[in-house]
Design a protein around this motif. Structure first.
Motif, PDB file in Angstrom:
ATOM      1  N   VAL A 135       7.673 -12.035  -7.851  1.00 23.33           N
ATOM      2  CA  VAL A 135       8.708 -13.003  -8.246  1.00 23.33           C
ATOM      3  C   VAL A 135       9.572 -13.367  -7.042  1.00 23.33           C
ATOM      4  CG1 VAL A 135      10.741 -13.377  -9.691  1.00 23.33           C
ATOM      5  CG2 VAL A 135       8.740 -12.249 -10.644  1.00 23.33           C
ATOM      6  N   GLY A 136       9.890 -12.368  -6.209  1.00 21.83           N
ATOM      7  CA  GLY A 136      10.650 -12.644  -4.993  1.00 21.83           C
ATOM      8  C   GLY A 136       9.882 -13.554  -4.053  1.00 21.83           C
ATOM      9  N   ALA A 137       8.567 -13.343  -3.944  1.00 20.90           N
ATOM     10  CA  ALA A 137       7.737 -14.204  -3.095  1.00 20.90           C
ATOM     11  C   ALA A 137       7.732 -15.633  -3.612  1.00 20.90           C
ATOM     12  CB  ALA A 137       6.315 -13.654  -3.034  1.00 20.90           C
ATOM     13  N   LEU A 138       7.617 -15.793  -4.926  1.00 26.06           N
ATOM     14  CA  LEU A 138       7.586 -17.132  -5.517  1.00 26.06           C
ATOM     15  C   LEU A 138       8.924 -17.846  -5.362  1.00 26.06           C
ATOM     16  CD1 LEU A 138       5.569 -16.371  -8.784  1.00 26.06           C
ATOM     17  CD2 LEU A 138       4.751 -17.567  -6.738  1.00 26.06           C
ATOM     18  N   GLN A 180      10.475  -0.100  -6.470  1.00 25.21           N
ATOM     19  CA  GLN A 180       9.043   0.086  -6.274  1.00 25.21           C
ATOM     20  C   GLN A 180       8.255  -0.667  -7.342  1.00 25.21           C
ATOM     21  OE1 GLN A 180       7.828   4.146  -5.561  1.00 25.21           O
ATOM     22  NE2 GLN A 180       9.666   4.619  -4.397  1.00 25.21           N
ATOM     23  N   SER A 181       8.527  -1.987  -7.432  1.00 25.63           N
ATOM     24  CA  SER A 181       7.951  -2.829  -8.478  1.00 25.63           C
ATOM     25  C   SER A 181       7.158  -3.975  -7.862  1.00 25.63           C
ATOM     26  CB  SER A 181       9.072  -3.384  -9.367  1.00 25.63           C
ATOM     27  OG  SER A 181       8.582  -4.406 -10.217  1.00 25.63           O
ATOM     28  N   ALA A 228       0.814  -1.217   0.000  1.00 25.35           N
ATOM     29  CA  ALA A 228       0.000   0.000   0.000  1.00 25.35           C
ATOM     30  C   ALA A 228       0.847   1.266   0.000  1.00 25.35           C
ATOM     31  CB  ALA A 228      -0.931  -0.005   1.213  1.00 25.35           C
ATOM     32  N   THR A 229       1.873   1.338   0.866  1.00 21.41           N
ATOM     33  CA  THR A 229       2.613   2.587   1.034  1.00 21.41           C
ATOM     34  C   THR A 229       3.785   2.723   0.062  1.00 21.41           C
ATOM     35  OG1 THR A 229       4.018   1.613   2.759  1.00 21.41           O
ATOM     36  CG2 THR A 229       1.990   2.684   3.462  1.00 21.41           C
ATOM     37  N   THR A 230       4.522   1.636  -0.140  1.00 22.54           N
ATOM     38  CA  THR A 230       5.709   1.705  -1.003  1.00 22.54           C
ATOM     39  C   THR A 230       5.357   1.511  -2.473  1.00 22.54           C
ATOM     40  OG1 THR A 230       7.072   0.847   0.805  1.00 22.54           O
ATOM     41  CG2 THR A 230       8.025   0.767  -1.407  1.00 22.54           C
TER      42      THR A 230
END
Length: 386
Positions: free
Chosen positions: A284-287, A277-278, A218-220
Motif C-alpha cells: 500500500v505504501g508503494a502504491l 513487519q507487514s 526477505a529479511t524483515t
C-alpha cells in the motif's frame, strides 16, 4: 528501460553465490546511478546535435553489453561492469528517447505521445523486476535466462529504431562532445528548484524499492518468493505510471504539491510496514508513494519543459534527470551504510523520515508559490516530455 532494473530481484541470489554485504548491494546500484549522472552531464544534450536515432542505437548497444556482463558473471567485477554499462544506456535514453517520442507525434496527438513515453519510462522500469522475478522463481537458469530474453527485446528495439525517421533537422555527423554540466536556461530557473527537489524525493523512493526493497522483503518480512519481490517493486512503478496519467486531470500547478503530499503518506506507510513487519502495508505504501511520485514527476517535467526553449529542451531535461538520479543513488547508499551498523530495519526508518522531510518542504513551497503554466504549444510539448 526494463533492462536497468532486471537485476533487482536477483541481488539475493548474487549475494548467496558471490558473498557480499548489503552495503555492496547499494554500491552496485549506486554505480548505475553514477553512470547515468555522468552521461547526462557529459552527453545529455548530444542528441540535440547528432540526432535522436544514433544516440538511441548507441544506448541499446550499451544495454546489450550490460546483459553480456551478467551472462558472463563470475564475481563482483562483472556485476559492477554490467550495472555501469546499464547506467550509460539509461543516461543516453533519458533525454533522447523522451524527445524523440514527442517529436515523432503528429500535431494534436502530443498528449498521447507523452503518455506513451511515460509508460515506456516508468512502466519499463517496473516490468524489469517483474519479468526477472517470475523467470527466476518459476523458470530454469534464474541468473541467465532473463538476460537472454532482454537481448531479444533489444534486437527488436534496434530494428524498430532503425526504421524510424530522424526528428532533428540537419543533424551533425558525430560532432565532438560539449559537456554542459548542470546547465539550466535563465527562463527555467524559477521552476527548476522546487520541481527538481520534488523529483529528488520521488526518485529516492524509487531507489529504495529497486535497490533495498528485496532485502527488506526477505529479511524483515521473511518473504523469499522472487516473483513476489519483483511484483512489490513493480507496484511502485505501476503506481507512478498511473499517477502521471492523472496529472492532466489534477492540473499541473496542483499536481506538484498534491504529489508530494501523497509521497509523504506513502513513506509513512513504508515506515509503518517495517515497524509492523507487514507486507500488505509495504505494498500500500508503494502504491501510494508511487502515485505521488508520478504526479509530482510529470508536473515537474511539464513545468520545466514548458519554460525551456526548444533548442535546449534535451539538455534541460537531462539536467533535471541529473538531480533525479542523484536522489535515486545517494540516499540508497546511505541506507546501505547505516544497515551495516544499525540494521536494515532501522536504516529504512531513518531513510523514510529524511525523505518525508524533503518531500514535505518541496510540496509546501510549491503550494505557497505555485509556478505559472503556459497555454501555448510549448506547454503541450512539456506535458509530454516524460
Amino acid at each position: 528501460m526494463a533492462g536497468t532494473t532486471l537485476p533487482t530481484p536477483l541481488y539475493g541470489l548474487y549475494q548467496q553465490e558471490i558473498g557480499f554485504s548489503e552495503l555492496v548491494v547499494t554500491l552496485v546500484f549506486a554505480v548505475y546511478a553514477l553512470a547515468v549522472i555522468t552521461v547526462l552531464l557529459v552527453a545529455g544534450n548530444y542528441s540535440d546535435d547528432v540526432g535522436r536515432r544514433p544516440v538511441l542505437l548507441a544506448a541499446m548497444a550499451f544495454s546489450a553489453a550490460s546483459a553480456g556482463c551478467f551472462l558472463l558473471e563470475r564475481g563482483l567485477p562483472l556485476l559492477f561492469a554490467g550495472r555501469l554499462l546499464s547506467g550509460v544506456a539509461a543516461g543516453l535514453l533519458s533525454g533522447a528517447a523522451t524527445a524523440a517520442v514527442i517529436e515523432l507525434a503528429r500535431p494534436g496527438r502530443k498528449a498521447r505521445a507523452g503518455f506513451a513515453a511515460t509508460a515506456a519510462n516508468m512502466g519499463g522500469l517496473g516490468c524489469g523486476p517483474l519479468l526477472s522475478g517470475l523467470l527466476a522463481q518459476y523458470a530454469p537458469r534464474p541468473l541467465t535466462l532473463v538476460f537472454w530474453v532482454h537481448l531479444g527485446l533489444i534486437a527488436v528495439g534496434c530494428l524498430i529504431t532503425w526504421s524510424l525517421p530522424e526528428t532533428v533537422e540537419h543533424p551533425k555527423r558525430w560532432p565532438p562532445l560539449r559537456p554542459q554540466g548542470v546547465s539550466v536556461p535563465d527562463e527555467v530557473k524559477g521552476v527548476f528548484v522546487p520541481a527538481s527537489v520534488a523529483a529528488f524525493a520521488g526518485f529516492a523512493l524509487l531507489g529504495l524499492f529497486t535497490a533495498v526493497a528485496p532485502s527488506f522483503v526477505a529479511t524483515t518480512l521473511d518473504v523469499h518468493n522472487l516473483a513476489v519481490t519483483g511484483a512489490v517493486v513493480f507496484s511502485v512503478f505501476l503506481a507512478s505510471t498511473a499517477g502521471q496519467s492523472l496529472t492532466p486531470m489534477v492540473g499541473v500547478r496542483r499536481a506538484l504539491p498534491v504529489g508530494c503530499g501523497l509521497l509523504v503518506v506513502g513513506l509513512m506507510l513504508v515506515a509503518s510496514s517495517l515497524i509492523a513487519q507487514s507486507l500488505p502495508l509495504l505494498v500500500v505504501g508503494a502504491l501510494c508513494g508511487g502515485t505521488g511520485q508520478g504526479l509530482a514527476f510529470r508536473a515537474a517535467l511539464t513545468l520545466i519543459g514548458d519554460a525551456a526553449p526548444a533548442h535546449h529542451r534535451g539538455g534541460t531535461i537531462s539536467a533535471f534527470f541529473v538531480v533525479a538520479y542523484t536522489g535515486i543513488s545517494l540516499p540508497v547508499v546511505g541506507v546501505g551504510a547505516m544497515a551495516t551498523w544499525l540494521g536494515l530495519r532501522t536504516a529504512g526508518l531513518v531513510f523514510s523520515v529524511c525523505v518525508m522531510v524533503i518531500a514535505a518542504c518541496a510540496g509546501t513551497y510549491a503550494a505557497l508559490r505555485p509556478p505559472m503554466e503556459r497555454s501555448t504549444e510549448p506547454a503541450a510539448r512539456a506535458s509530454d516530455s516524460l
